[in-house]
Design a protein around this motif. Structure first.
Motif, PDB file in Angstrom:
ATOM      1  N   GLY A 188       0.844  -1.191   0.000  1.00 38.99           N
ATOM      2  CA  GLY A 188       0.000   0.000   0.000  1.00 38.99           C
ATOM      3  C   GLY A 188       0.880   1.241   0.000  1.00 38.99           C
ATOM      4  N   PHE A 189       0.423   2.287  -0.679  1.00 45.28           N
ATOM      5  CA  PHE A 189       1.220   3.522  -0.743  1.00 45.28           C
ATOM      6  C   PHE A 189       0.534   4.678  -0.019  1.00 45.28           C
ATOM      7  CE2 PHE A 189       2.992   1.501  -4.579  1.00 45.28           C
ATOM      8  CZ  PHE A 189       4.338   1.752  -4.394  1.00 45.28           C
ATOM      9  N   LEU A 190       1.349   5.490   0.661  1.00 45.82           N
ATOM     10  CA  LEU A 190       0.899   6.823   1.053  1.00 45.82           C
ATOM     11  C   LEU A 190       1.450   7.750  -0.030  1.00 45.82           C
ATOM     12  CD1 LEU A 190       1.757   6.880   4.881  1.00 45.82           C
ATOM     13  CD2 LEU A 190      -0.233   5.897   3.729  1.00 45.82           C
ATOM     14  N   ALA A 191       0.574   8.294  -0.855  1.00 49.69           N
ATOM     15  CA  ALA A 191       1.046   9.186  -1.919  1.00 49.69           C
ATOM     16  C   ALA A 191       1.357  10.555  -1.318  1.00 49.69           C
ATOM     17  CB  ALA A 191      -0.001   9.291  -3.023  1.00 49.69           C
ATOM     18  N   ALA A 192       2.152  11.338  -2.049  1.00 48.26           N
ATOM     19  CA  ALA A 192       2.702  12.584  -1.511  1.00 48.26           C
ATOM     20  C   ALA A 192       1.701  13.737  -1.648  1.00 48.26           C
ATOM     21  CB  ALA A 192       3.992  12.908  -2.256  1.00 48.26           C
ATOM     22  N   GLY A 193       1.269  14.270  -0.513  1.00 42.46           N
ATOM     23  CA  GLY A 193       0.222  15.285  -0.493  1.00 42.46           C
ATOM     24  C   GLY A 193       0.506  16.539  -1.303  1.00 42.46           C
ATOM     25  N   HIS A 194       1.752  16.976  -1.326  1.00 45.47           N
ATOM     26  CA  HIS A 194       2.004  18.228  -2.060  1.00 45.47           C
ATOM     27  C   HIS A 194       2.175  17.992  -3.559  1.00 45.47           C
ATOM     28  CE1 HIS A 194       3.057  20.075   2.039  1.00 45.47           C
ATOM     29  NE2 HIS A 194       1.825  20.352   1.709  1.00 45.47           N
ATOM     30  N   ILE A 215      -3.868   3.238  -2.571  1.00 47.61           N
ATOM     31  CA  ILE A 215      -3.016   4.435  -2.606  1.00 47.61           C
ATOM     32  C   ILE A 215      -3.776   5.532  -1.861  1.00 47.61           C
ATOM     33  CG2 ILE A 215      -1.850   6.142  -4.059  1.00 47.61           C
ATOM     34  CD1 ILE A 215      -1.708   4.075  -6.297  1.00 47.61           C
ATOM     35  N   VAL A 216      -3.209   6.020  -0.778  1.00 45.57           N
ATOM     36  CA  VAL A 216      -3.886   7.057   0.009  1.00 45.57           C
ATOM     37  C   VAL A 216      -3.065   8.347  -0.052  1.00 45.57           C
ATOM     38  CG1 VAL A 216      -4.788   7.716   2.265  1.00 45.57           C
ATOM     39  CG2 VAL A 216      -4.877   5.316   1.555  1.00 45.57           C
ATOM     40  N   VAL A 217      -3.627   9.378  -0.656  1.00 42.34           N
ATOM     41  CA  VAL A 217      -2.965  10.681  -0.711  1.00 42.34           C
ATOM     42  C   VAL A 217      -2.898  11.227   0.724  1.00 42.34           C
ATOM     43  CG1 VAL A 217      -3.078  13.019  -1.643  1.00 42.34           C
ATOM     44  CG2 VAL A 217      -3.945  11.083  -2.995  1.00 42.34           C
ATOM     45  N   THR A 218      -1.697  11.527   1.191  1.00 41.32           N
ATOM     46  CA  THR A 218      -1.501  11.782   2.619  1.00 41.32           C
ATOM     47  C   THR A 218      -0.691  13.053   2.855  1.00 41.32           C
ATOM     48  OG1 THR A 218      -1.556   9.392   3.004  1.00 41.32           O
ATOM     49  CG2 THR A 218      -0.588  10.717   4.746  1.00 41.32           C
ATOM     50  N   GLY A 219      -1.033  13.760   3.941  1.00 42.02           N
ATOM     51  CA  GLY A 219      -0.309  14.973   4.325  1.00 42.02           C
ATOM     52  C   GLY A 219       0.956  14.658   5.110  1.00 42.02           C
ATOM     53  N   PHE A 220       1.444  15.647   5.823  1.00 37.68           N
ATOM     54  CA  PHE A 220       2.799  15.562   6.371  1.00 37.68           C
ATOM     55  C   PHE A 220       2.882  15.637   7.882  1.00 37.68           C
ATOM     56  CE2 PHE A 220       2.744  16.854   2.105  1.00 37.68           C
ATOM     57  CZ  PHE A 220       3.788  16.165   1.533  1.00 37.68           C
ATOM     58  N   GLU A 221       1.805  16.048   8.521  1.00 36.14           N
ATOM     59  CA  GLU A 221       1.839  16.144   9.982  1.00 36.14           C
ATOM     60  C   GLU A 221       1.575  14.765  10.576  1.00 36.14           C
ATOM     61  OE1 GLU A 221       2.859  18.686  11.452  1.00 36.14           O
ATOM     62  OE2 GLU A 221       2.819  20.096   9.779  1.00 36.14           O
ATOM     63  N   PRO A 222       1.973  14.567  11.846  1.00 39.45           N
ATOM     64  CA  PRO A 222       1.805  13.242  12.442  1.00 39.45           C
ATOM     65  C   PRO A 222       0.387  12.684  12.319  1.00 39.45           C
ATOM     66  CG  PRO A 222       3.071  14.649  13.901  1.00 39.45           C
ATOM     67  CD  PRO A 222       2.685  15.492  12.736  1.00 39.45           C
ATOM     68  N   ALA A 241      -8.863  -2.055  -2.953  1.00 38.04           N
ATOM     69  CA  ALA A 241      -7.698  -1.358  -3.509  1.00 38.04           C
ATOM     70  C   ALA A 241      -8.204  -0.130  -4.247  1.00 38.04           C
ATOM     71  CB  ALA A 241      -6.930  -2.276  -4.448  1.00 38.04           C
ATOM     72  N   GLU A 242      -8.140   1.023  -3.576  1.00 39.26           N
ATOM     73  CA  GLU A 242      -8.692   2.252  -4.151  1.00 39.26           C
ATOM     74  C   GLU A 242      -7.742   3.409  -3.909  1.00 39.26           C
ATOM     75  OE1 GLU A 242     -12.317   2.726  -1.953  1.00 39.26           O
ATOM     76  OE2 GLU A 242     -12.982   0.723  -2.546  1.00 39.26           O
ATOM     77  N   VAL A 243      -8.055   4.528  -4.584  1.00 34.67           N
ATOM     78  CA  VAL A 243      -7.339   5.764  -4.279  1.00 34.67           C
ATOM     79  C   VAL A 243      -8.209   6.575  -3.320  1.00 34.67           C
ATOM     80  CG1 VAL A 243      -6.351   7.875  -5.229  1.00 34.67           C
ATOM     81  CG2 VAL A 243      -6.212   5.747  -6.527  1.00 34.67           C
ATOM     82  N   GLU A 244      -7.645   6.964  -2.186  1.00 33.40           N
ATOM     83  CA  GLU A 244      -8.378   7.794  -1.232  1.00 33.40           C
ATOM     84  C   GLU A 244      -7.568   9.052  -0.953  1.00 33.40           C
ATOM     85  OE1 GLU A 244     -10.905   5.648   2.061  1.00 33.40           O
ATOM     86  OE2 GLU A 244      -9.080   4.489   1.716  1.00 33.40           O
ATOM     87  N   ASN A 245      -8.260  10.066  -0.484  1.00 32.50           N
ATOM     88  CA  ASN A 245      -7.591  11.347  -0.250  1.00 32.50           C
ATOM     89  C   ASN A 245      -7.699  11.742   1.217  1.00 32.50           C
ATOM     90  OD1 ASN A 245      -6.509  13.892  -0.404  1.00 32.50           O
ATOM     91  ND2 ASN A 245      -8.220  14.784  -1.537  1.00 32.50           N
ATOM     92  N   GLN A 246      -6.625  11.521   1.962  1.00 32.24           N
ATOM     93  CA  GLN A 246      -6.608  11.936   3.370  1.00 32.24           C
ATOM     94  C   GLN A 246      -6.380  13.436   3.487  1.00 32.24           C
ATOM     95  OE1 GLN A 246      -3.662  13.119   5.145  1.00 32.24           O
ATOM     96  NE2 GLN A 246      -4.916  13.405   6.977  1.00 32.24           N
ATOM     97  N   TYR A 247      -5.617  14.013   2.526  1.00 34.39           N
ATOM     98  CA  TYR A 247      -5.140  15.402   2.650  1.00 34.39           C
ATOM     99  C   TYR A 247      -6.082  16.347   1.909  1.00 34.39           C
ATOM    100  CZ  TYR A 247      -1.273  18.819   3.083  1.00 34.39           C
ATOM    101  OH  TYR A 247      -0.474  19.895   3.405  1.00 34.39           O
ATOM    102  N   SER A 248      -7.393  16.176   2.147  1.00 32.72           N
ATOM    103  CA  SER A 248      -8.361  16.915   1.331  1.00 32.72           C
ATOM    104  C   SER A 248      -8.390  18.407   1.655  1.00 32.72           C
ATOM    105  CB  SER A 248      -9.753  16.308   1.510  1.00 32.72           C
ATOM    106  OG  SER A 248     -10.082  16.311   2.893  1.00 32.72           O
ATOM    107  N   ARG A 249      -7.738  18.825   2.744  1.00 34.30           N
ATOM    108  CA  ARG A 249      -7.723  20.273   2.988  1.00 34.30           C
ATOM    109  C   ARG A 249      -6.855  20.999   1.964  1.00 34.30           C
ATOM    110  NH1 ARG A 249      -4.615  17.973   6.997  1.00 34.30           N
ATOM    111  NH2 ARG A 249      -2.598  18.886   7.570  1.00 34.30           N
TER     112      ARG A 249
END
Ligand code: SF4
Lengths: 363, 81
Positions: A188-194, A215-222, A241-249
């Motif tokens: 599984g990947f944490l994709a790069a938020g920026h 693949i989860v788009v992820t931010g940088f804070e803990p 197995a999906e693409v999700e967006n954690q860093y939606s802000r």
């Protein structure tokens, strides 16, 4: 600071860690793509909060680390020319070339200047019309719009004494290359938020589908990273197995369209060498024909060695998640941030430097 | 390298769309930031800034989601304990 401090709250981090513990039934291996995330994981000892069954591998998302030796050698050559002011982000100065680094050139009197933004280079060029000003334009998709704007405006204003040594790489082909490798262990990947702030995440959907990988788009804070891990493990445990967006802000599905438009205007997709990994097809950006007069490689042609100096450095394997910094014999002994043997020990986002800096807190 | 940090836009200047800049407050430190890539930005918006460029406007509603999810998880998991 708003939008920073609340994502570093340890009570909430513990809650998330607790949920991750409860949902994890099997061993899983995840990779965070971006060096900024690697840095946060080491700094906040996030691995220690996770169940032992979860391993985190650190990905290739450090532009300083993957800039090939050939380009460092070219930078060293150009920076040493008497009529040149060479500008760069600070991290690049200590990256070893095949013989020297930029810092050595500077200590011998080379005019090397550390800049904060690519746009700073315009002013340096205007203030020094008798000199050639060269900018080391490195970066992933995150930095591409800034580099593109500096180049676009150089053309618009017809600045003659400016050029760019380009080392721009893009993430999706690197993910594919990791997944195609017979040694791949990533589930599984944490994709790069920026990166996704600029490009969106539509490109990741066919990858997730083809390789059946979350693949989860992820931010940088803990808290971002823990939530990214939570979402990724949840998918794995549920067999999705999906693409999700954690860093939606910050990340919209389509990305930042004005930024993409300017990247398109200035750059085209080209093959690129990644240090320690080798050539990855269609994995970089190069100048379009209309901008080729700003290409420092054309303006200052040179033959360079391009060979790695330190055979013991396994940073290529570290960047692909095959080895960890601790597996390297040189780690913390002959290789430290003060005298780095590989680029992953130079950049604060390189896995070796992050491990070294925070090793007191590593388990 | 991809480090990008959030700050609040305090002023916006420049009529030329290619030159739109603003002062952004990062926890008390003011910096001039290029705003060309966030054309719809308004004073008091929070933007994410990377190497001198704002690359997105933070969505306050979405920003709250991390915490909402946590609350939901707590409420959902608690009865199971
Ligand atoms: S510790 Fe140093 S020598 Fe070893 S892989 Fe990392 S950068 Fe290379």
């Amino acid at each position: 600071m708003k939008f920073v401090d609340e994502y570093r709250n340890s009570k909430e981090a513990m809650q998330l860690a607790d949920v991750i513990h409860r949902q994890t039934t099997r061993p899983w291996t995840l990779m965070e793509i971006c060096g900024g995330q690697t840095h946060s994981i080491a700094k906040y000892s996030l691995q220690d909060l996770l169940p032992e069954k979860i391993s985190l591998l650190h990905g290739p998302g450090c532009p300083v680390c993957v800039t090939p030796v050939t380009l460092i050698d070219k930078a060293v050559y150009i920076a040493a020319l008497p009529n040149v002011i060479f500008c760069s982000f600070g991290d690049m100065l200590r990256v070893p070339g095949s013989k020297e680094d930029l810092f050595t050139v500077k200590s011998k009197g080379g005019d090397i200047r550390v800049v904060y933004s690519p746009m700073d280079v315009h002013k340096i060029a205007q203030d020094n019309p008798e000199k050639e000003v060269v900018f080391f334009a490195i970066g992933f998709e995150t930095t591409a719009p800034a580099n593109a704007m500096a180049i676009y405006q150089a053309k618009l204003e017809d600045i003659k004494n400016i050029s760019f040594l380009i080392s721009q790489v893009i993430v999706p082909p690197a993910i594919r290359s990791i997944l195609e490798s017979p040694d791949n262990r990533v589930q599984g990947f944490l994709a790069a938020g920026h990166v996704c702030t600029i490009m969106g995440y539509q490109e990741y959907e066919p990858i997730s589908e083809k390789y059946q990988i979350p693949i989860v788009v992820t931010g940088f804070e803990p808290l971002d990273i823990l939530q990214g891990i939570y979402l990724c493990i949840k998918q794995l445990e549920e067999g999705r197995a999906e693409v999700e967006n954690q860093y939606s802000r910050s990340v919209r599905k389509e990305g930042n369209l004005p930024a993409q438009k300017n990247i398109q205007e200035v750059f085209q997709i080209v093959p690129r060498q990644w240090r320690g990994i080798g050539e990855i097809a269609q994995s970089g950006l190069g100048l379009r024909e209309a901008y080729s007069r700003f290409d420092a490689e054309k303006k200052f042609p040179c033959e360079v060695d391009g060979q790695e100096r330190f055979a013991e450095c396994i940073s290529g394997l570290v960047l692909q998640g095959i080895k960890k910094p601790h597996d390297c014999e040189a780690f913390g002994k002959s290789c430290t941030p003060e005298s780095p043997l590989g680029a992953t020990m130079v950049s604060t986002e390189g896995a070796c430097a992050a491990y070294y800096r925070y090793q007191s807190v590593q388990s | 390298m991809c480090l990008a940090i959030p700050g609040r836009v305090t002023t916006i200047s420049g009529n030329d769309p290619l030159m739109k800049t603003g002062l952004v407050n990062f926890g008390g430190i003011l910096k001039e930031v290029n705003l060309v890539y966030v054309p719809e930005v308004k004073v008091d918006d929070y933007v994410i800034v990377h190497v001198g460029f704002a690359i997105s406007i933070l969505d306050e509603k979405e920003a709250q989601k991390v915490f909402d999810t946590l609350n939901e998880l707590e409420n959902y998991e608690d009865p199971l304990q």
